[in-house]
Design a protein around this motif. Structure first.
Motif, short mmCIF file in Angstrom:
data_model
loop_
_atom_site.label_atom_id
_atom_site.label_comp_id
_atom_site.label_asym_id
_atom_site.label_seq_id
_atom_site.Cartn_x
_atom_site.Cartn_y
_atom_site.Cartn_z
N GLN A 80 11.77 -6.48 5.85
CA GLN A 80 10.95 -6.54 7.02
C GLN A 80 10.09 -7.81 7.38
N TYR A 81 10.48 -8.61 8.34
CA TYR A 81 9.62 -9.65 8.68
C TYR A 81 8.43 -9.33 9.65
N LEU A 82 7.17 -9.66 9.29
CA LEU A 82 6.11 -9.31 10.26
C LEU A 82 5.34 -10.56 10.81
N PRO A 83 5.57 -10.89 11.92
CA PRO A 83 4.83 -12.10 12.51
C PRO A 83 3.33 -11.87 12.98
N LEU A 99 6.10 0.85 4.28
CA LEU A 99 6.74 -0.48 3.85
C LEU A 99 7.38 -0.19 2.36
N GLU A 100 6.52 0.68 1.72
CA GLU A 100 7.20 0.49 0.39
C GLU A 100 8.59 0.97 -0.15
N ILE A 101 8.96 1.59 1.05
CA ILE A 101 10.63 1.94 1.13
C ILE A 101 11.47 0.90 1.08
N LEU A 102 11.01 -0.45 1.66
CA LEU A 102 11.63 -1.53 1.69
C LEU A 102 11.68 -2.27 0.47
N ASP A 103 12.66 -3.22 0.11
CA ASP A 103 12.91 -4.01 -0.99
C ASP A 103 11.92 -5.38 -0.95
N ARG A 121 -8.57 -4.14 4.97
CA ARG A 121 -8.39 -2.66 4.28
C ARG A 121 -6.84 -2.42 4.16
N ALA A 122 -6.45 -2.43 5.23
CA ALA A 122 -4.83 -2.10 5.37
C ALA A 122 -4.02 -2.87 4.21
N LEU A 123 -4.27 -4.18 4.32
CA LEU A 123 -3.58 -4.95 3.45
C LEU A 123 -4.11 -4.80 1.94
N PHE A 124 -5.30 -4.33 1.56
CA PHE A 124 -5.37 -4.14 0.27
C PHE A 124 -4.68 -2.97 0.12
N VAL A 125 -4.61 -1.85 0.72
CA VAL A 125 -3.79 -0.58 0.22
C VAL A 125 -2.33 -1.02 0.30
N PHE A 126 -1.81 -1.80 1.19
CA PHE A 126 -0.62 -2.16 1.23
C PHE A 126 -0.14 -2.97 -0.30
N ASN A 128 -1.55 -2.88 -3.17
CA ASN A 128 -1.64 -2.03 -4.07
C ASN A 128 -0.24 -1.12 -4.20
N THR A 129 0.20 -0.69 -3.14
CA THR A 129 1.41 0.21 -2.95
C THR A 129 2.55 -0.50 -3.35
N MET A 130 2.68 -1.91 -3.03
CA MET A 130 3.89 -2.39 -3.02
C MET A 130 4.05 -2.80 -4.57
N ARG A 131 2.70 -3.17 -5.20
CA ARG A 131 2.68 -3.33 -6.78
C ARG A 131 3.21 -2.24 -7.46
N ASP A 132 2.47 -1.06 -7.19
CA ASP A 132 2.92 0.21 -7.82
C ASP A 132 4.39 0.66 -7.74
N THR A 133 4.90 0.27 -6.50
CA THR A 133 6.32 0.80 -6.46
C THR A 133 7.43 -0.34 -6.81
N GLY A 134 6.72 -1.50 -7.25
CA GLY A 134 7.76 -2.69 -7.73
C GLY A 134 8.35 -3.28 -6.64
N ARG A 135 7.97 -3.20 -5.52
CA ARG A 135 8.53 -4.17 -4.28
C ARG A 135 8.08 -5.34 -4.21
N ARG A 136 8.91 -6.25 -3.58
CA ARG A 136 8.33 -7.61 -3.33
C ARG A 136 7.84 -8.05 -1.96
N VAL A 137 6.76 -8.98 -2.04
CA VAL A 137 6.39 -9.48 -0.81
C VAL A 137 6.14 -10.93 -0.89
N VAL A 138 6.47 -11.44 0.19
CA VAL A 138 6.21 -12.80 0.47
C VAL A 138 5.20 -13.13 1.53
N MET A 139 4.09 -13.88 1.29
CA MET A 139 3.28 -13.95 2.46
C MET A 139 3.10 -15.60 2.79
N ALA A 140 2.44 -15.54 4.06
CA ALA A 140 2.41 -17.13 4.35
C ALA A 140 1.03 -17.29 5.13
#
Length: 238
Positions: A80-83, A99-103, A121-126, A128-140
């Protein structure tokens, strides 16, 4: 985009077809090549879970994030791309929930939302959740993670979790070669002389140069003419 990522359509976010790694000019041995390699390896078991990219406008951050989503889709993975500039008025908790259902999730333009308590606050939770589920994140973002004006200390620490790259803007020679690479991909012959002519007269940012090329491509197809200096001059009004 993988069919297992229905959010892309429900959010009305469309990836540009030409935003691919193949269309991103990066020379072996240079930092931008390392960035591309890290993004291509990210979905592998040994890939970095979090990648943070910064750079000036026109450096190609949005291109790289969309390319990462295209690349994931080619591998049968969901992304998922989020502008964030376009989504800043959305409810961040609702937007990021599930979003943690996504790779892979690509957050473009963090500088648009940091400093807002609801988003932080929402990004902080996000994260943590992505880390705990082993998903990948790219941020810019326009700035590096330490320069970003983040109010929530715990969020600041999470922005530094993974690899951090500063994407380098193209110099004039690289812009010429990138323009010719894009032209070749479109089936256009763009000589050094014509490319140099465009560079000296068109807006200088890579984004604007590629828009100029798109305009010239449309005109050359419509008039069945090659890209020559007289034709470029006539089409663009130089």
């Amino acid at each position: 985009m993988s069919s297992s990522s229905p959010r892309q359509l429900s959010l009305g976010v469309q990836l540009k077809d030409d935003a691919t790694f193949e269309n991103f000019y990066a020379v072996d041995g240079q930092l931008n090549r390392q960035v591309v390699m890290a993004l291509q390896q990210q979905l592998q078991p040994f890939g970095e879970q979090f990648i943070y990219l910064s750079g000036i406008q026109g450096a190609g951050l949005s291109h790289l994030l969309q390319a990462a989503c295209h690349f994931a889709g080619e591998q049968g993975r969901s992304a998922q791309y989020l502008p964030l500039e376009e989504l800043v008025s959305a409810d961040p908790a609702a937007l990021l929930d599930g979003l943690e259902i996504l790779d892979l999730v690509c957050l473009d333009g963090l500088h648009w939302v940091v400093g807002r308590p609801d988003w932080e606050r929402a990004l902080f939770v996000f994260f943590n959740t992505m880390r705990d589920t082993g998903r990948r994140v790219v941020m810019a973002a326009a700035q590096g993670p330490r320069e970003l004006k983040v109010s929530l200390p715990d969020l600041q620490s999470r922005l530094n979790w993974g690899l951090v790259f500063q994407v380098q803007p193209l110099d004039d020679e690289s812009k010429r070669k990138a323009l010719q690479m894009r032209a070749k991909a479109r089936g256009i012959e763009l000589t050094d002389e014509v490319a140099q002519y465009i560079l000296h007269r068109a807006p200088r940012s890579s984004h604007d140069l590629f828009k100029t090329l798109h305009r010239l491509d449309d005109a050359s197809l419509a008039e069945q003419r090659r890209l020559t200096i007289p034709f470029v001059k006539q089409t663009l009004g130089f």
